[in-house]
Design a protein around this motif. Structure first.
Motif, short mmCIF file in Angstrom:
data_model
loop_
_atom_site.label_atom_id
_atom_site.label_comp_id
_atom_site.label_asym_id
_atom_site.label_seq_id
_atom_site.Cartn_x
_atom_site.Cartn_y
_atom_site.Cartn_z
N VAL A 1 -89.93 77.70 88.07
CA VAL A 1 -89.66 76.54 87.22
C VAL A 1 -89.92 76.87 85.76
N PHE A 2 -91.07 77.49 85.49
CA PHE A 2 -91.41 77.78 84.09
C PHE A 2 -90.55 78.89 83.51
N LEU A 3 -90.09 79.83 84.33
CA LEU A 3 -89.16 80.84 83.82
C LEU A 3 -87.83 80.19 83.42
N THR A 4 -87.39 79.22 84.21
CA THR A 4 -86.18 78.48 83.83
C THR A 4 -86.38 77.78 82.49
N LEU A 5 -87.54 77.12 82.35
CA LEU A 5 -87.85 76.46 81.09
C LEU A 5 -87.93 77.47 79.95
N SER A 6 -88.51 78.64 80.21
CA SER A 6 -88.67 79.66 79.18
C SER A 6 -87.32 80.10 78.63
N VAL A 7 -86.41 80.42 79.54
CA VAL A 7 -85.08 80.87 79.13
C VAL A 7 -84.34 79.76 78.37
N CYS A 8 -84.39 78.56 78.92
CA CYS A 8 -83.67 77.43 78.30
C CYS A 8 -84.23 77.12 76.90
N ASN A 9 -85.54 77.07 76.77
CA ASN A 9 -86.14 76.76 75.48
C ASN A 9 -85.83 77.82 74.44
N THR A 10 -85.80 79.08 74.86
CA THR A 10 -85.55 80.17 73.92
C THR A 10 -84.10 80.21 73.47
N LEU A 11 -83.17 79.96 74.37
CA LEU A 11 -81.75 80.19 74.09
C LEU A 11 -80.98 78.96 73.66
N LEU A 12 -81.52 77.76 73.88
CA LEU A 12 -80.70 76.56 73.70
C LEU A 12 -80.15 76.42 72.29
#
Length: 352
Positions: free
Chosen positions: A206-217
């Motif tokens: 879950v947090f890896l998904t959040l990490s990628v999304c927050n970084t790239l959005l």
């Protein structure tokens, strides 16, 4: 705050890697200080922890807002404030979870966690939607200033919460043990309760998904969708809408398929939601993908948190949460750094 600071930092530096760095810095306290934080949360008054960390975070955010208003902001100042706020976050998160446990009966924990998460998602939804518009209309500084005020309001409201008293077991023993020795005692406990590592792995995804999304959005919206801060707010608010829906639907889903089956199915659906967003050519499809991602990540998080808070012994809860935070932080730091720099070299669509 996330909308305002991400957009402000991206425009200030012109690189997505700067957002990767701010996310790395926000992760470091969980990596560096978890042994002490977990033990202290178990030892101290949890309501006092929530109130004090709200006040400290409000002061840090207020400092950043004033620097932005007087045009003296530097990247170093933003990073320093982010680090201080993240330390407070790492105290606040396990403390607020324990505060819920100390307020309701065990049988009502899932409902209480759903209600707590629903409130948070409503706030996140309103904040994301308004954030994008307000950044475009009145500037990032005013949005950050409003966020500072919200922390002080939160501290006042938290002080009013009435909790049941829970005696601290082994108080005299724990008082004589060092922080590190007490933190090390959690390893045999986790080894004895294998489900904790399984839940930690779920939370990692879950947090890896959040990490990628927050970084790239931000870079995705700018480079792929060719849009602005208003679209940023719209897509991020779609995440909030999905998270709110996921929180409200969780009790029904768990009753229908069971906790374990839901956890497995949710990971497959999380991959499908990521694919919907990765192939987005319009803001509308991006919002749809983010809605699905928000729905699933929120539902998985509440489900795993409820199991932890209901099954882990109170005198181990803070240390278990800190151990999971340290585990997730180790992986997240690498992801933030790699994804942030790669997004300046590769189309963010391929990274998603």
């Amino acid at each position: 705050h996330f909308i305002a600071m991400s957009w402000y930092l991206y425009k200030l530096t012109g690189t997505a890697s700067s957002i990767g760095w701010i996310l790395i810095i926000s992760t470091l306290p969980g990596l560096l200080f978890s042994p002490w934080i977990g033990v202290l949360v178990d030892r101290w008054n949890i309501k006092h922890i929530c109130v004090v960390t709200d006040l400290l975070r409000g002061a840090c955010v207020l400092g950043v807002a004033l620097a932005m208003l007087f045009d003296v902001t530097t990247v170093s100042l933003i990073y320093a404030a982010t680090f201080a706020i993240a330390i407070c976050d790492n105290f606040f998160q396990p403390a607020i979870a324990a505060l819920v446990r100390n307020t309701v009966d065990k049988e009502r924990l899932l409902a209480a966690n759903v209600m707590s998460s629903t409130s948070m998602q409503i706030g996140g939804l309103a904040g994301a939607g308004l954030g994008g518009l307000l950044v475009a209309w009145v500037g990032a500084a005013s949005v950050v200033l409003a966020n500072a005020v919200s922390f002080f309001v939160s501290a006042a409201l938290t002080q009013w919460i009435v909790t049941r008293t829970h005696p601290k077991p082994e108080q005299s023993v724990r008082a004589r043990r060092s922080v590190i020795a007490e933190f090390q005692s959690v390893a045999p406990y986790i080894a004895e309760h294998r489900y904790i590592m399984q839940l930690a792995l779920l939370q990692l995804f879950v947090f890896l998904t959040l990490s990628v999304c927050n970084t790239l959005l931000v870079a995705f919206i700018d480079k792929v969708l060719h849009s602005d801060a208003a679209a940023f707010g719209l897509i991020d608010s779609a995440w909030g809408t999905g998270a709110l829906t996921g929180a409200l639907a969780l009790s029904y889903l768990v009753k229908k398929v069971g906790r374990q089956q839901f956890g497995v199915a949710a990971l497959f659906l999380l991959s499908a939601a990521g694919l919907i967003f990765a192939t987005a050519g319009t803001v509308l499809q991006g919002a749809l993908g983010y809605f699905c991602l928000g729905f699933l990540t929120c539902a998985i998080r509440i489900n795993t948190d409820t199991i932890l808070v209901s099954e882990v012994a109170p005198n181990y809860f803070g240390k278990v949460k800190a151990t999971i935070a340290m585990f997730v932080s180790c992986i997240s730091v690498a992801v933030y750094g790699c994804v942030g720099y790669l997004s300046d070299l590769i189309n963010p669509r391929y990274l998603f």
